[in-house]
Design a protein around this motif. Structure first.
Motif, PDB file in Angstrom:
ATOM      1  N   VAL A 166       0.834  -1.200   0.000  1.00  0.00           N
ATOM      2  CA  VAL A 166       0.000   0.000   0.000  1.00  0.00           C
ATOM      3  C   VAL A 166       0.874   1.258   0.000  1.00  0.00           C
ATOM      4  N   ASP A 167       1.908   1.257   0.822  1.00  0.00           N
ATOM      5  CA  ASP A 167       2.795   2.426   0.926  1.00  0.00           C
ATOM      6  C   ASP A 167       3.517   2.698  -0.391  1.00  0.00           C
ATOM      7  N   VAL A 168       3.946   1.634  -1.092  1.00  0.00           N
ATOM      8  CA  VAL A 168       4.651   1.814  -2.368  1.00  0.00           C
ATOM      9  C   VAL A 168       3.736   2.458  -3.400  1.00  0.00           C
ATOM     10  N   VAL A 169       2.510   1.962  -3.510  1.00  0.00           N
ATOM     11  CA  VAL A 169       1.563   2.543  -4.475  1.00  0.00           C
ATOM     12  C   VAL A 169       1.278   4.001  -4.130  1.00  0.00           C
ATOM     13  N   ASP A 170       1.088   4.299  -2.840  1.00  0.00           N
ATOM     14  CA  ASP A 170       0.822   5.683  -2.437  1.00  0.00           C
ATOM     15  C   ASP A 170       2.034   6.580  -2.691  1.00  0.00           C
TER      16      ASP A 170
END
Length: 332
Positions: A166-170
Protein backbone atom coordinates in the motif's frame (compact mmCIF):
# COMPACT_ATOMS: atom_id res chain seq x y z
CA UNK A 1 33.49 51.79 -40.48
CA UNK A 2 36.02 49.32 -39.12
CA UNK A 3 35.12 45.62 -39.41
CA UNK A 4 37.77 44.49 -36.96
CA UNK A 5 36.42 42.80 -33.81
CA UNK A 6 36.53 44.72 -30.59
CA UNK A 7 39.52 44.00 -28.37
CA UNK A 8 38.93 40.83 -26.37
CA UNK A 9 36.01 39.62 -28.51
CA UNK A 10 38.10 36.99 -30.30
CA UNK A 11 39.39 35.69 -26.95
CA UNK A 12 35.85 35.51 -25.59
CA UNK A 13 34.82 33.41 -28.58
CA UNK A 14 37.73 31.06 -27.94
CA UNK A 15 36.76 30.74 -24.28
CA UNK A 16 33.09 29.98 -24.99
CA UNK A 17 33.54 26.32 -26.15
CA UNK A 18 35.86 25.76 -23.21
CA UNK A 19 33.21 27.03 -20.78
CA UNK A 20 30.60 24.76 -22.34
CA UNK A 21 32.92 21.76 -22.05
CA UNK A 22 33.68 22.51 -18.41
CA UNK A 23 29.97 23.03 -17.72
CA UNK A 24 29.08 19.67 -19.27
CA UNK A 25 31.86 17.98 -17.33
CA UNK A 26 30.65 19.52 -14.07
CA UNK A 27 27.09 18.38 -14.82
CA UNK A 28 28.28 14.83 -15.52
CA UNK A 29 30.25 14.80 -12.27
CA UNK A 30 27.19 15.96 -10.33
CA UNK A 31 24.98 13.31 -11.96
CA UNK A 32 27.56 10.60 -11.24
CA UNK A 33 27.90 11.75 -7.65
CA UNK A 34 24.11 11.78 -7.24
CA UNK A 35 23.84 8.27 -8.70
CA UNK A 36 26.66 6.96 -6.52
CA UNK A 37 25.20 8.49 -3.38
CA UNK A 38 21.79 6.94 -4.18
CA UNK A 39 23.45 3.57 -4.77
CA UNK A 40 25.26 3.50 -1.43
CA UNK A 41 22.27 4.99 0.41
CA UNK A 42 20.00 2.28 -1.02
CA UNK A 43 22.51 -0.44 -0.19
CA UNK A 44 22.66 0.66 3.44
CA UNK A 45 18.85 0.73 3.65
CA UNK A 46 18.22 -2.62 1.95
CA UNK A 47 16.72 -5.25 4.28
CA UNK A 48 17.54 -8.93 3.86
CA UNK A 49 16.10 -12.20 5.09
CA UNK A 50 17.19 -15.82 4.96
CA UNK A 51 15.54 -17.27 1.89
CA UNK A 52 17.72 -20.16 0.74
CA UNK A 53 19.20 -23.12 2.57
CA UNK A 54 21.24 -25.91 0.99
CA UNK A 55 19.53 -29.28 0.58
CA UNK A 56 20.25 -32.55 -1.18
CA UNK A 57 19.02 -32.76 -4.77
CA UNK A 58 18.64 -29.01 -5.32
CA UNK A 59 18.17 -28.22 -9.04
CA UNK A 60 21.23 -27.00 -10.88
CA UNK A 61 21.45 -23.49 -12.40
CA UNK A 62 19.57 -22.87 -15.62
CA UNK A 63 19.99 -20.27 -18.35
CA UNK A 64 19.14 -16.70 -17.37
CA UNK A 65 18.06 -15.49 -13.94
CA UNK A 66 15.02 -16.53 -11.89
CA UNK A 67 13.37 -14.49 -9.11
CA UNK A 68 10.66 -15.59 -6.71
CA UNK A 69 8.40 -12.61 -5.99
CA UNK A 70 6.18 -12.99 -2.96
CA UNK A 71 3.37 -10.97 -1.43
CA UNK A 72 2.94 -11.91 2.22
CA UNK A 73 -0.48 -11.61 3.84
CA UNK A 74 0.90 -11.34 7.38
CA UNK A 75 -1.28 -9.13 9.62
CA UNK A 76 1.24 -9.01 12.47
CA UNK A 77 2.33 -5.41 11.84
CA UNK A 78 -1.19 -4.05 11.22
CA UNK A 79 -3.25 -2.15 13.76
CA UNK A 80 -6.96 -3.03 14.18
CA UNK A 81 -7.82 0.14 12.23
CA UNK A 82 -5.53 -0.84 9.35
CA UNK A 83 -7.00 -4.34 9.23
CA UNK A 84 -10.48 -2.88 8.91
CA UNK A 85 -9.41 -0.42 6.22
CA UNK A 86 -7.58 -3.07 4.22
CA UNK A 87 -10.32 -5.70 4.71
CA UNK A 88 -7.78 -8.34 5.79
CA UNK A 89 -9.37 -9.61 9.00
CA UNK A 90 -7.59 -10.58 12.18
CA UNK A 91 -5.83 -13.81 11.17
CA UNK A 92 -2.26 -13.72 12.50
CA UNK A 93 -1.03 -16.60 10.35
CA UNK A 94 1.66 -16.14 7.70
CA UNK A 95 0.76 -17.10 4.16
CA UNK A 96 1.66 -15.89 0.69
CA UNK A 97 -1.13 -14.08 -1.10
CA UNK A 98 0.98 -13.65 -4.24
CA UNK A 99 3.62 -15.99 -5.70
CA UNK A 100 5.28 -15.18 -9.02
CA UNK A 101 8.30 -16.37 -10.96
CA UNK A 102 10.15 -13.72 -12.92
CA UNK A 103 12.64 -15.06 -15.45
CA UNK A 104 14.93 -12.91 -17.53
CA UNK A 105 17.59 -13.82 -20.03
CA UNK A 106 18.46 -13.29 -23.70
CA UNK A 107 14.85 -13.73 -24.74
CA UNK A 108 13.47 -10.98 -22.50
CA UNK A 109 11.43 -11.23 -19.29
CA UNK A 110 8.71 -13.75 -18.48
CA UNK A 111 6.36 -13.41 -15.51
CA UNK A 112 4.59 -16.56 -14.34
CA UNK A 113 1.90 -16.62 -11.66
CA UNK A 114 1.73 -19.60 -9.32
CA UNK A 115 -1.80 -19.85 -7.87
CA UNK A 116 -1.58 -19.79 -4.07
CA UNK A 117 -3.89 -22.81 -3.84
CA UNK A 118 -1.60 -24.95 -6.04
CA UNK A 119 -1.57 -28.48 -4.61
CA UNK A 120 2.07 -29.51 -4.33
CA UNK A 121 4.40 -31.48 -2.10
CA UNK A 122 5.86 -29.42 0.73
CA UNK A 123 9.12 -31.03 1.91
CA UNK A 124 8.61 -32.64 5.30
CA UNK A 125 4.88 -31.86 5.39
CA UNK A 126 3.23 -33.91 2.65
CA UNK A 127 0.97 -32.35 0.02
CA UNK A 128 -0.81 -29.08 0.69
CA UNK A 129 -1.55 -25.69 -0.84
CA UNK A 130 1.70 -24.03 -1.85
CA UNK A 131 1.04 -20.91 0.23
CA UNK A 132 1.10 -23.09 3.37
CA UNK A 133 4.86 -23.58 2.86
CA UNK A 134 5.54 -20.03 4.03
CA UNK A 135 3.38 -20.53 7.12
CA UNK A 136 5.13 -23.82 7.95
CA UNK A 137 8.74 -22.79 7.39
CA UNK A 138 9.01 -19.21 6.16
CA UNK A 139 10.89 -18.17 3.03
CA UNK A 140 13.41 -21.06 3.05
CA UNK A 141 10.68 -23.70 2.92
CA UNK A 142 8.73 -21.76 0.31
CA UNK A 143 11.73 -21.39 -2.01
CA UNK A 144 12.56 -25.08 -1.66
CA UNK A 145 8.94 -26.03 -2.32
CA UNK A 146 8.88 -23.91 -5.49
CA UNK A 147 12.22 -25.29 -6.68
CA UNK A 148 11.17 -28.90 -6.19
CA UNK A 149 7.76 -28.35 -7.79
CA UNK A 150 9.15 -26.56 -10.83
CA UNK A 151 12.64 -28.00 -11.22
CA UNK A 152 14.03 -24.46 -11.40
CA UNK A 153 16.89 -23.14 -9.29
CA UNK A 154 15.95 -19.73 -7.90
CA UNK A 155 18.59 -17.00 -7.95
CA UNK A 156 16.83 -14.23 -6.01
CA UNK A 157 13.95 -13.74 -3.60
CA UNK A 158 11.91 -10.58 -2.90
CA UNK A 159 8.99 -10.21 -0.50
CA UNK A 160 6.57 -7.40 0.33
CA UNK A 161 3.71 -7.42 2.86
CA UNK A 162 0.23 -5.84 2.76
CA UNK A 163 1.15 -2.52 4.33
CA UNK A 164 4.39 -2.20 2.38
CA UNK A 165 2.51 -2.72 -0.86
CA UNK A 166 0.00 0.00 0.00
CA UNK A 167 2.80 2.43 0.93
CA UNK A 168 4.65 1.81 -2.37
CA UNK A 169 1.56 2.54 -4.47
CA UNK A 170 0.82 5.68 -2.44
CA UNK A 171 4.47 6.83 -2.78
CA UNK A 172 3.94 6.74 -6.55
CA UNK A 173 0.85 8.91 -6.25
CA UNK A 174 -1.35 5.96 -7.18
CA UNK A 175 -1.56 3.82 -10.31
CA UNK A 176 -3.91 3.61 -13.28
CA UNK A 177 -5.83 0.35 -13.68
CA UNK A 178 -8.31 -0.63 -16.37
CA UNK A 179 -11.13 -2.65 -14.81
CA UNK A 180 -12.73 -5.14 -17.26
CA UNK A 181 -16.31 -4.91 -18.45
CA UNK A 182 -18.82 -5.60 -15.73
CA UNK A 183 -16.70 -4.01 -13.01
CA UNK A 184 -15.55 -5.74 -9.86
CA UNK A 185 -17.36 -5.89 -6.53
CA UNK A 186 -16.27 -8.14 -3.68
CA UNK A 187 -17.49 -7.55 -0.13
CA UNK A 188 -14.73 -9.75 1.32
CA UNK A 189 -11.88 -7.66 -0.11
CA UNK A 190 -13.77 -4.34 -0.14
CA UNK A 191 -13.45 -4.04 -3.94
CA UNK A 192 -16.11 -1.83 -5.53
CA UNK A 193 -15.00 -0.70 -8.98
CA UNK A 194 -16.95 0.21 -12.07
CA UNK A 195 -15.63 -0.91 -15.46
CA UNK A 196 -13.11 1.35 -17.17
CA UNK A 197 -9.66 2.83 -16.62
CA UNK A 198 -9.25 4.68 -13.33
CA UNK A 199 -6.72 5.81 -10.77
CA UNK A 200 -6.29 3.77 -7.59
CA UNK A 201 -4.47 4.56 -4.38
CA UNK A 202 -2.71 1.88 -2.33
CA UNK A 203 -5.76 0.70 -0.38
CA UNK A 204 -7.92 0.53 -3.50
CA UNK A 205 -5.21 -1.35 -5.42
CA UNK A 206 -4.93 -3.92 -2.63
CA UNK A 207 -8.70 -4.43 -2.60
CA UNK A 208 -8.65 -4.85 -6.37
CA UNK A 209 -6.00 -7.57 -6.45
CA UNK A 210 -7.26 -9.47 -3.39
CA UNK A 211 -10.81 -9.94 -4.72
CA UNK A 212 -11.59 -13.52 -5.68
CA UNK A 213 -14.90 -14.59 -4.15
CA UNK A 214 -16.94 -12.51 -6.60
CA UNK A 215 -14.71 -13.49 -9.54
CA UNK A 216 -16.05 -16.47 -11.52
CA UNK A 217 -12.42 -17.50 -12.12
CA UNK A 218 -11.63 -17.37 -8.38
CA UNK A 219 -7.91 -17.49 -7.64
CA UNK A 220 -7.07 -17.75 -11.35
CA UNK A 221 -8.78 -14.42 -11.95
CA UNK A 222 -6.94 -12.88 -9.04
CA UNK A 223 -3.49 -13.83 -10.37
CA UNK A 224 -4.29 -12.03 -13.62
CA UNK A 225 -5.13 -8.87 -11.68
CA UNK A 226 -1.92 -9.27 -9.68
CA UNK A 227 0.12 -9.27 -12.90
CA UNK A 228 -1.91 -6.30 -14.14
CA UNK A 229 -1.07 -4.34 -11.02
CA UNK A 230 2.62 -5.30 -11.11
CA UNK A 231 2.79 -3.90 -14.64
CA UNK A 232 0.97 -0.72 -13.61
CA UNK A 233 3.38 -0.13 -10.71
CA UNK A 234 6.41 -0.76 -12.93
CA UNK A 235 5.07 1.57 -15.61
CA UNK A 236 4.50 4.37 -13.10
CA UNK A 237 7.79 3.81 -11.25
CA UNK A 238 9.91 3.97 -14.41
CA UNK A 239 8.24 7.12 -15.75
CA UNK A 240 10.22 10.36 -15.99
CA UNK A 241 7.91 12.06 -13.48
CA UNK A 242 9.21 9.68 -10.81
CA UNK A 243 12.78 8.97 -11.95
CA UNK A 244 13.95 12.53 -12.67
CA UNK A 245 12.91 14.80 -9.77
CA UNK A 246 14.90 13.86 -6.63
CA UNK A 247 11.98 14.96 -4.44
CA UNK A 248 9.89 12.20 -6.06
CA UNK A 249 12.54 9.53 -6.63
CA UNK A 250 14.14 9.49 -3.17
CA UNK A 251 10.86 9.12 -1.18
CA UNK A 252 9.68 6.41 -3.57
CA UNK A 253 12.96 4.49 -3.29
CA UNK A 254 12.92 4.84 0.49
CA UNK A 255 9.37 3.52 0.74
CA UNK A 256 10.13 0.64 -1.63
CA UNK A 257 13.25 -0.37 0.27
CA UNK A 258 11.36 -0.24 3.58
CA UNK A 259 8.65 -2.47 2.11
CA UNK A 260 11.01 -5.07 0.64
CA UNK A 261 12.92 -7.97 2.07
CA UNK A 262 15.35 -9.78 -0.22
CA UNK A 263 17.70 -12.71 0.13
CA UNK A 264 21.19 -11.97 1.41
CA UNK A 265 22.76 -12.41 -2.03
CA UNK A 266 20.64 -9.71 -3.66
CA UNK A 267 22.04 -6.18 -3.86
CA UNK A 268 21.01 -2.85 -5.31
CA UNK A 269 22.32 -3.69 -8.79
CA UNK A 270 20.16 -6.83 -8.97
CA UNK A 271 17.12 -4.87 -7.79
CA UNK A 272 17.75 -2.22 -10.44
CA UNK A 273 17.88 -4.96 -13.07
CA UNK A 274 14.62 -6.36 -11.69
CA UNK A 275 13.04 -2.92 -12.11
CA UNK A 276 14.16 -2.74 -15.73
CA UNK A 277 12.70 -6.17 -16.47
CA UNK A 278 9.41 -5.13 -14.88
CA UNK A 279 9.42 -1.99 -17.01
CA UNK A 280 9.80 -4.15 -20.13
CA UNK A 281 6.80 -6.21 -19.03
CA UNK A 282 4.72 -3.08 -18.49
CA UNK A 283 5.67 -2.05 -22.02
CA UNK A 284 4.41 -5.41 -23.30
CA UNK A 285 7.92 -6.51 -24.33
CA UNK A 286 7.82 -9.73 -22.34
CA UNK A 287 5.43 -12.61 -21.74
CA UNK A 288 3.07 -13.31 -18.86
CA UNK A 289 1.11 -16.42 -17.99
CA UNK A 290 -0.16 -18.67 -15.18
CA UNK A 291 1.04 -22.21 -14.47
CA UNK A 292 -1.32 -24.39 -16.56
CA UNK A 293 -4.16 -25.85 -14.52
CA UNK A 294 -5.86 -29.22 -14.96
CA UNK A 295 -8.60 -28.76 -12.38
CA UNK A 296 -9.73 -27.33 -9.06
CA UNK A 297 -10.96 -30.25 -6.95
CA UNK A 298 -11.73 -30.33 -3.25
CA UNK A 299 -9.30 -32.31 -1.10
CA UNK A 300 -10.57 -33.52 2.31
CA UNK A 301 -8.85 -31.66 5.12
CA UNK A 302 -7.31 -29.14 2.69
CA UNK A 303 -10.23 -27.58 0.83
CA UNK A 304 -10.45 -26.41 -2.78
CA UNK A 305 -7.09 -26.71 -4.48
CA UNK A 306 -5.52 -26.00 -7.86
CA UNK A 307 -4.00 -29.01 -9.64
CA UNK A 308 -1.44 -28.28 -12.34
CA UNK A 309 -1.58 -29.77 -15.83
CA UNK A 310 1.65 -31.74 -15.44
CA UNK A 311 2.61 -31.97 -19.13
CA UNK A 312 1.95 -28.33 -19.97
CA UNK A 313 3.52 -27.16 -16.70
CA UNK A 314 6.67 -29.16 -17.49
CA UNK A 315 6.91 -27.52 -20.92
CA UNK A 316 6.60 -24.13 -19.27
CA UNK A 317 9.28 -24.79 -16.66
CA UNK A 318 11.60 -26.37 -19.25
CA UNK A 319 11.28 -23.22 -21.37
CA UNK A 320 12.19 -21.07 -18.37
CA UNK A 321 15.17 -23.27 -17.50
CA UNK A 322 16.46 -23.18 -21.08
CA UNK A 323 15.67 -19.49 -21.62
CA UNK A 324 13.41 -20.17 -24.59
CA UNK A 325 10.01 -18.57 -25.32
CA UNK A 326 7.37 -19.75 -22.87
CA UNK A 327 3.98 -21.14 -23.91
CA UNK A 328 1.58 -18.31 -23.12
CA UNK A 329 -1.74 -16.79 -24.00
CA UNK A 330 0.01 -13.45 -24.42
CA UNK A 331 0.60 -10.36 -22.23
CA UNK A 332 -2.23 -9.37 -19.91
Amino acid sequence: MSTHPLPGARGARRRWPRRVAWGLLAALVLVAAYGASLYFWAGARLRTTEAFRPYAGRPGPGEGTDWLLVGSDSRAALTPEQRRELHVGGDHGRHTDTIMLLHHGDGGPSLVSIPRDSYVRIPGHGKNKINAAYALGGAPLLTRTVEEATGLRLDHYAEVNFLGFVDVVDALGGVRICVPAGGLRDARSGADFAAGCQGMDGVQALRYVRARYADPLGDLGRVKRQRQLVSAVADRATGLSVLVPPWRLVPFLGTSLDALRVDGGTGVAALAELGLEMADLSGRKGATTTVPVAGEPEVPGVGDVVVWDSERAKRLFDALRNDTPIPTSGPN
